[in-house]
Design a protein around this motif. Structure first.
Motif, PDB file in Angstrom:
ATOM      1  N   ARG A 189     -10.216  -1.994 -14.819  1.00 10.27           N
ATOM      2  CA  ARG A 189     -10.721  -0.690 -14.397  1.00 10.27           C
ATOM      3  C   ARG A 189     -10.463   0.386 -15.454  1.00 10.27           C
ATOM      4  O   ARG A 189     -11.351   1.172 -15.795  1.00 10.27           O
ATOM      5  CB  ARG A 189     -10.086  -0.272 -13.069  1.00 10.27           C
ATOM      6  CG  ARG A 189     -10.491   1.146 -12.626  1.00 10.27           C
ATOM      7  CD  ARG A 189      -9.898   1.524 -11.276  1.00 10.27           C
ATOM      8  NE  ARG A 189     -10.537   0.767 -10.206  1.00 10.27           N
ATOM      9  CZ  ARG A 189      -9.882   0.065  -9.314  1.00 10.27           C
ATOM     10  NH1 ARG A 189      -8.557  -0.013  -9.374  1.00 10.27           N
ATOM     11  NH2 ARG A 189     -10.529  -0.590  -8.378  1.00 10.27           N
TER      12      ARG A 189
ATOM     13  N   ARG B 165       0.851  -1.188   0.000  1.00 13.16           N
ATOM     14  CA  ARG B 165       0.000   0.000   0.000  1.00 13.16           C
ATOM     15  C   ARG B 165       0.885   1.235   0.000  1.00 13.16           C
ATOM     16  O   ARG B 165       1.884   1.298   0.713  1.00 13.16           O
ATOM     17  CB  ARG B 165      -0.913   0.006   1.230  1.00 13.16           C
ATOM     18  CG  ARG B 165      -1.911  -1.152   1.256  1.00 13.16           C
ATOM     19  CD  ARG B 165      -2.805  -1.125   0.035  1.00 13.16           C
ATOM     20  NE  ARG B 165      -3.742  -2.243   0.008  1.00 13.16           N
ATOM     21  CZ  ARG B 165      -4.092  -2.890  -1.084  1.00 13.16           C
ATOM     22  NH1 ARG B 165      -3.540  -2.551  -2.240  1.00 13.16           N
ATOM     23  NH2 ARG B 165      -4.963  -3.867  -1.046  1.00 13.16           N
TER      24      ARG B 165
ATOM     25  N   GLU C   8      -5.580   4.426  -7.444  1.00 14.27           N
ATOM     26  CA  GLU C   8      -4.719   3.319  -7.032  1.00 14.27           C
ATOM     27  C   GLU C   8      -3.475   3.784  -6.276  1.00 14.27           C
ATOM     28  O   GLU C   8      -2.842   2.982  -5.586  1.00 14.27           O
ATOM     29  CB  GLU C   8      -4.346   2.489  -8.260  1.00 14.27           C
ATOM     30  CG  GLU C   8      -5.551   1.749  -8.842  1.00 14.27           C
ATOM     31  CD  GLU C   8      -5.300   1.166 -10.226  1.00 14.27           C
ATOM     32  OE1 GLU C   8      -4.127   1.150 -10.666  1.00 14.27           O
ATOM     33  OE2 GLU C   8      -6.263   0.727 -10.871  1.00 14.27           O
ATOM     34  N   TRP C   9      -3.120   5.045  -6.405  1.00 19.33           N
ATOM     35  CA  TRP C   9      -2.003   5.584  -5.637  1.00 19.33           C
ATOM     36  C   TRP C   9      -2.468   6.258  -4.334  1.00 19.33           C
ATOM     37  O   TRP C   9      -1.651   6.717  -3.547  1.00 19.33           O
ATOM     38  CB  TRP C   9      -1.208   6.596  -6.462  1.00 19.33           C
ATOM     39  CG  TRP C   9      -0.017   6.006  -7.161  1.00 19.33           C
ATOM     40  CD1 TRP C   9       0.185   5.907  -8.504  1.00 19.33           C
ATOM     41  CD2 TRP C   9       1.151   5.444  -6.551  1.00 19.33           C
ATOM     42  NE1 TRP C   9       1.396   5.313  -8.772  1.00 19.33           N
ATOM     43  CE2 TRP C   9       2.015   5.020  -7.590  1.00 19.33           C
ATOM     44  CE3 TRP C   9       1.548   5.244  -5.226  1.00 19.33           C
ATOM     45  CZ2 TRP C   9       3.247   4.418  -7.352  1.00 19.33           C
ATOM     46  CZ3 TRP C   9       2.774   4.636  -4.985  1.00 19.33           C
ATOM     47  CH2 TRP C   9       3.609   4.232  -6.048  1.00 19.33           C
TER      48      TRP C   9
ATOM     49  N   THR D 218      -9.868  -3.670  -9.950  1.00 18.94           N
ATOM     50  CA  THR D 218      -8.652  -3.159 -10.586  1.00 18.94           C
ATOM     51  C   THR D 218      -8.436  -3.775 -11.962  1.00 18.94           C
ATOM     52  O   THR D 218      -8.057  -3.077 -12.903  1.00 18.94           O
ATOM     53  CB  THR D 218      -7.429  -3.435  -9.687  1.00 18.94           C
ATOM     54  OG1 THR D 218      -7.606  -2.736  -8.451  1.00 18.94           O
ATOM     55  CG2 THR D 218      -6.142  -2.969 -10.354  1.00 18.94           C
TER      56      THR D 218
ATOM     57  N   LEU E 229     -10.200  -0.529  -2.301  1.00 18.70           N
ATOM     58  CA  LEU E 229     -10.313  -0.855  -3.724  1.00 18.70           C
ATOM     59  C   LEU E 229     -10.195  -2.365  -3.905  1.00 18.70           C
ATOM     60  O   LEU E 229      -9.394  -3.019  -3.243  1.00 18.70           O
ATOM     61  CB  LEU E 229      -9.196  -0.170  -4.521  1.00 18.70           C
ATOM     62  CG  LEU E 229      -9.339   1.316  -4.809  1.00 18.70           C
ATOM     63  CD1 LEU E 229      -8.143   1.801  -5.634  1.00 18.70           C
ATOM     64  CD2 LEU E 229     -10.636   1.630  -5.541  1.00 18.70           C
TER      65      LEU E 229
ATOM     66  N   THR F 216       1.341   1.838 -10.471  1.00 25.58           N
ATOM     67  CA  THR F 216       0.550   1.782  -9.237  1.00 25.58           C
ATOM     68  C   THR F 216       0.669   0.417  -8.561  1.00 25.58           C
ATOM     69  O   THR F 216       0.738  -0.618  -9.226  1.00 25.58           O
ATOM     70  CB  THR F 216      -0.936   2.065  -9.516  1.00 25.58           C
ATOM     71  OG1 THR F 216      -1.499   0.963 -10.239  1.00 25.58           O
ATOM     72  CG2 THR F 216      -1.099   3.345 -10.322  1.00 25.58           C
TER      73      THR F 216
ATOM     74  N   PRO G  20      -1.701  -1.405  -6.869  1.00 30.59           N
ATOM     75  CA  PRO G  20      -2.770  -2.361  -7.202  1.00 30.59           C
ATOM     76  C   PRO G  20      -2.602  -2.998  -8.580  1.00 30.59           C
ATOM     77  O   PRO G  20      -2.919  -4.181  -8.755  1.00 30.59           O
ATOM     78  CB  PRO G  20      -4.044  -1.502  -7.137  1.00 30.59           C
ATOM     79  CG  PRO G  20      -3.708  -0.415  -6.173  1.00 30.59           C
ATOM     80  CD  PRO G  20      -2.267  -0.103  -6.451  1.00 30.59           C
TER      81      PRO G  20
ATOM     82  N   ALA H  96      -7.918   6.198 -12.671  1.00 32.49           N
ATOM     83  CA  ALA H  96      -7.465   4.913 -12.120  1.00 32.49           C
ATOM     84  C   ALA H  96      -6.107   5.070 -11.444  1.00 32.49           C
ATOM     85  O   ALA H  96      -5.877   4.531 -10.349  1.00 32.49           O
ATOM     86  CB  ALA H  96      -7.391   3.866 -13.241  1.00 32.49           C
TER      87      ALA H  96
ATOM     88  N   ARG I 265      -9.031   8.648  -0.309  1.00 38.92           N
ATOM     89  CA  ARG I 265      -9.177   8.476  -1.750  1.00 38.92           C
ATOM     90  C   ARG I 265     -10.037   9.578  -2.366  1.00 38.92           C
ATOM     91  O   ARG I 265      -9.793  10.019  -3.489  1.00 38.92           O
ATOM     92  CB  ARG I 265      -9.787   7.105  -2.042  1.00 38.92           C
ATOM     93  CG  ARG I 265      -9.655   6.683  -3.509  1.00 38.92           C
ATOM     94  CD  ARG I 265     -10.263   5.307  -3.742  1.00 38.92           C
ATOM     95  NE  ARG I 265      -9.672   4.333  -2.848  1.00 38.92           N
ATOM     96  CZ  ARG I 265     -10.351   3.617  -1.966  1.00 38.92           C
ATOM     97  NH1 ARG I 265     -11.660   3.749  -1.867  1.00 38.92           N
ATOM     98  NH2 ARG I 265      -9.736   2.761  -1.183  1.00 38.92           N
TER      99      ARG I 265
END
Length: 428
Positions: A365, A12, A149-150, A362, A427, A219, A221, A145, A156
């Motif tokens: 996505r 993460r 994802e970051w 993901t 996510l 990213t 994810p 996206a 978020r």
């Protein structure tokens, strides 16, 4: 450190990593959307240069038609570039989009006019706009996206709202430059040659954006999904259908209240060209400030309450607001009403990027979010200036654009009311 479905450790992002990656994406977005938005703000000048001048109304409609037709390529760009983002990574897709946008923008700045090459002038303008549309089709979903994802868990809404802040920031840069040039060199010079300056300056953003986006990492994810392979949950047509309906008001409100308004206030309310542009500059500045605040608020109280409030306001406000506009109270009233519209849009644009990203797993996505969003924009948003102008011409009423906004608000309200709250979920 979490564990993914494949048993691999799921990395993460830290706050520092998120800020660095999202900062680079945000600056690149500003440049991308400056290039794309300046077309709408200079539509009057483009109409005079790329179509015959003996019928200004038809020329303006044709210019808005090219504006809308250019967005027809957005779904294709969403599919092609979105798939690239899902197969090769978010980063290379975003590098491609900013280069394509820069090329399309410089093309417009260099095109000969109708008086020089006749019908080839609008054909060239359409080709450049199609290239811009293809680019934005992949840009919006890819950057959303990437930012989602970051993002750090629990923030978020704020981090992804910077995507919409950068859209408004790019538009603000475009309309602000158009307003400054118009005030400095005058309307006649803008119409004769000054309209080229914002497009040529936009070409300088390509190398800058390329440098910024090449420096960021892929990213976490996306890297996890690559490791999981076919075991990862995939996005589906059902996700895309919900995202399509979700987007209807989002795109209509943006293109009517922001992109079309400089033309509306100039042609229907008889503001000067400079006043019309400065009024839109004020509303975009308000939007830039409000969007991240609403994104952060959605992390605390949820996405749906803000989204539904925006839909309600966009259904209730247009008729009284346009009534006041048409009563001739002057420049100050136009500014304040456009700022009110900016507030209504910010209630959607703040939580919107996080909410739409959270609809999709993901895997897939980028493709599904890009294509569904781009299709809604192509059908409902890109033609919003054309539809607004056409409704006025057909009905003879300056209030006519309100019907389009209100219908869009009703559709999106119905879709959003059926969604579950995802603000406090991870996510997938």
């Amino acid at each position: 450190m979490a564990v993914s479905a494949s048993g691999l450790a799921a990395v993460r992002p830290t706050g520092e990593q998120s800020r660095r990656a999202i900062g680079a994406a945000t600056i690149g977005n500003v440049m991308e959307w400056y290039d794309f938005g300046v077309f709408g703000f200079l539509a009057g000048s483009l109409a005079l240069n790329f179509f015959p001048r003996d019928d200004p109304r038809t020329s303006l409609l044709n210019t808005f038609l090219i504006f809308g037709v250019g967005l027809v390529f957005r779904p294709l760009g969403g599919i092609v570039i979105g798939r690239m983002g899902d197969r090769r990574g978010r980063k290379p897709a975003l590098v491609l989009t900013i280069l394509m946008m820069a090329v399309g923008t410089v093309m417009i700045g260099l095109l000969p006019t109708y008086s020089a090459i006749g019908v080839l002038a609008p054909v060239g303008l359409l080709a450049a706009r199609l290239l811009q549309g293809f680019s934005t089709g992949g840009e919006w979903g890819g950057s959303t996206a990437f930012m989602a994802e970051w993002s750090v868990e629990g923030q978020r809404g704020f981090y992804t709202s910077l995507q919409q802040m950068s859209v408004a920031g790019g538009s603000l840069l475009g309309v602000g430059l158009a307003a400054l040039l118009t005030s400095w060199i005058g309307v006649q010079a803008i119409n004769d040659w000054g309209w080229r300056i914002p497009f040529l300056l936009g070409g300088l953003f390509g190398p800058i954006g390329l440098w910024l986006r090449r420096r960021v990492d892929e990213t976490p994810p996306f890297r996890e999904v690559l490791a999981e392979g076919e075991g990862a949950e995939a996005s589906t047509f059902g996700h895309a259908a919900r995202a399509f309906g979700f987007t209807v008001l989002w795109t209509v409100s943006f293109y009517v209240f922001l992109t079309y308004m400089p033309t509306y206030t100039r042609t229907q309310l008889h503001l000067t060209a400079a006043q019309a542009l400065w009024a839109s500059t004020a509303s975009l500045l308000a939007l830039v400030v409000l969007v991240p605040l609403m994104g952060a608020l959605s992390d605390r109280i949820g996405r749906k309450i803000l989204l539904l409030t925006s839909c309600a306001l966009c259904f209730v406000l247009p008729i009284p607001a346009f009534y006041v506009l048409t009563q001739g109270y002057g420049f100050a009233s136009v500014v304040w009403i456009q700022i009110v519209f900016a507030l209504a849009i910010s209630l959607f644009s703040g939580p919107g990027p996080a909410a739409i990203a959270e609809m999709f797993p993901t895997r897939g996505r980028s493709t599904w979010m890009s294509s569904s969003y781009a299709l809604a924009v192509a059908i409902f948003g890109g033609f919003a200036p054309f539809v607004s102008q056409w409704l006025i011409d057909v009905t003879g009423s300056r209030m006519a654009p309100t019907a389009y906004v209100m219908a869009a608000a009703a559709v999106s309200f119905w879709v959003i009311a059926g969604l579950r709250e995802t603000a406090h979920e991870s996510l997938r």
